[in-house]
Design a protein around this motif. Structure first.
Motif: not given
Length: 99
Positions: A1-30
């Motif tokens: 169930m998705t939480p109800n979002l409303k004006v005034g909610d504080y959100l943060f985004i999560v970006q794909l981080p570099s998980l290895s020194p040579t990583m430039e892109k990744g695949a979301i397995q699961k």
């Protein structure tokens, strides 16, 4: 169930981080968390395939997973791409994230 979002909610985004020194892109397995799940810092969110291995991707903050933007199986996700949006548990967390 998705939480109800409303004006005034504080959100943060999560970006794909570099998980290895040579990583430039990744695949979301699961995604291991679903929309609406409560998150604690360090929870494993997903399994990400890098250029060398499959690694765990952990949440950086406490909150609720509001929306998954890159579904299971998405390939060639660049480093820094927004993967999910989370609702913060409190304003205190928002302030500590920004300092």
């Amino acid at each position: 169930m998705t939480p109800n979002l409303k004006v005034g909610d504080y959100l943060f985004i999560v970006q794909l981080p570099s998980l290895s020194p040579t990583m430039e892109k990744g695949a979301i397995q699961k995604w291991l968390k679903a929309e609406g799940d409560q998150l604690s810092e360090g929870d494993v969110l997903a399994q990400i395939e890098t250029d060398k291995a499959t690694m765990d991707f952990e949440t950086p903050e406490e909150g609720y997973l509001a929306r998954i933007l890159q579904p299971d199986g998405t390939k060639d996700v660049p480093i820094g791409a927004v993967s999910i949006v989370c609702k913060l548990v409190s304003l205190y967390l928002l302030l500590t994230v920004q300092t």
